[in-house]
Design a protein around this motif. Structure first.
Motif, PDB file in Angstrom:
ATOM      1  N   GLY A  53       0.770  -1.036  -0.067  1.00 40.84           N
ATOM      2  CA  GLY A  53       0.041   0.152   0.076  1.00 40.84           C
ATOM      3  C   GLY A  53       0.993   1.286  -0.052  1.00 40.84           C
ATOM      4  O   GLY A  53       1.886   1.327  -0.709  1.00 40.84           O
ATOM      5  N   THR A  54       0.439   2.320   0.494  1.00 39.80           N
ATOM      6  CA  THR A  54       1.371   3.363   0.658  1.00 39.80           C
ATOM      7  C   THR A  54       2.239   3.456   2.158  1.00 39.80           C
ATOM      8  O   THR A  54       1.999   2.453   2.988  1.00 39.80           O
ATOM      9  CB  THR A  54       0.361   4.637   0.834  1.00 39.80           C
ATOM     10  OG1 THR A  54      -0.583   4.670   2.000  1.00 39.80           O
ATOM     11  CG2 THR A  54      -0.374   5.060  -0.445  1.00 39.80           C
ATOM     12  N   GLY A  55       3.172   4.103   2.146  1.00 39.54           N
ATOM     13  CA  GLY A  55       3.960   4.258   3.385  1.00 39.54           C
ATOM     14  C   GLY A  55       4.792   3.062   3.134  1.00 39.54           C
ATOM     15  O   GLY A  55       5.497   2.745   2.105  1.00 39.54           O
ATOM     16  N   LYS A  90       8.421  -2.831  -1.780  1.00 35.88           N
ATOM     17  CA  LYS A  90       7.517  -2.060  -2.566  1.00 35.88           C
ATOM     18  C   LYS A  90       7.700  -2.127  -3.907  1.00 35.88           C
ATOM     19  O   LYS A  90       6.825  -2.454  -4.768  1.00 35.88           O
ATOM     20  CB  LYS A  90       7.005  -0.798  -2.070  1.00 35.88           C
ATOM     21  CG  LYS A  90       5.965  -0.144  -2.566  1.00 35.88           C
ATOM     22  CD  LYS A  90       5.916   1.219  -1.894  1.00 35.88           C
ATOM     23  CE  LYS A  90       5.428   1.052  -0.658  1.00 35.88           C
ATOM     24  NZ  LYS A  90       4.647   2.329  -0.156  1.00 35.88           N
TER      25      LYS A  90
END
Length: 148
Positions: free
Chosen positions: A89-91, A123
């Motif tokens: 996801g983000t982060g 990521k």
């Protein structure tokens, strides 16, 4: 320092693998492959490695301060019966693939022992091709095991 990559070090410290080419991994680990076994992809985590071959998944654990003592553990591809994927996801989220495999060698026994193994990737790593490959392997194994 030649070959030093701060991003790989940070990802390794976080428990993530960074992708290496099959050629790089074959140079380092080719002597440990079985007859007719070929590395299709692989990842490095500081000193340890994760290899995907046409026969098995190999975990390479270099132990001790010098890393001379090395442990090789395998999950044979014909034992994989399920695969799950979670994208980043983000982060600081990581991508994950979890496989379920038969721990016992007798695939048609009445008391199968299932085990799970999770792999975490940075990521930036595209894990979809690996997920699809492992998913296709698990589908073929289920059909073979269940006689379909």
């Amino acid at each position: 320092m030649a070959g030093f990559n701060l991003n790989n070090l940070v990802q390794g410290a976080l428990g993530n693998y960074s992708e290496k080419t099959p050629e790089e991994l074959t140079r380092e680990y080719g002597a440990y492959l079985f007859n007719e076994e070929k590395i299709s992809s692989g990842y490095q985590m500081i000193r340890d490695a994760l290899l995907f071959t046409n026969i098995r998944i190999i975990f390479i654990d270099k132990q001790g301060a010098t890393g001379k003592k090395t442990s090789f553990k395998s999950i044979f591809l014909d034992t994989i019966v399920n695969v799950e994927m979670e994208t980043a996801g983000t982060g600081l989220d990581d991508s994950e693939i979890t496989i379920t495999f038969l721990e016992n060698a007798y695939h048609k026994s009445n008391n199968e022992r299932l085990k799970e193994q999770k792999f975490e990737f940075p990521k930036k790593t595209d894990i979809v091709p690996l997920y699809r490959t492992l998913g296709n392997i698990s589908l073929a194994n289920r059909s073979r095991i269940n006689g379909q």
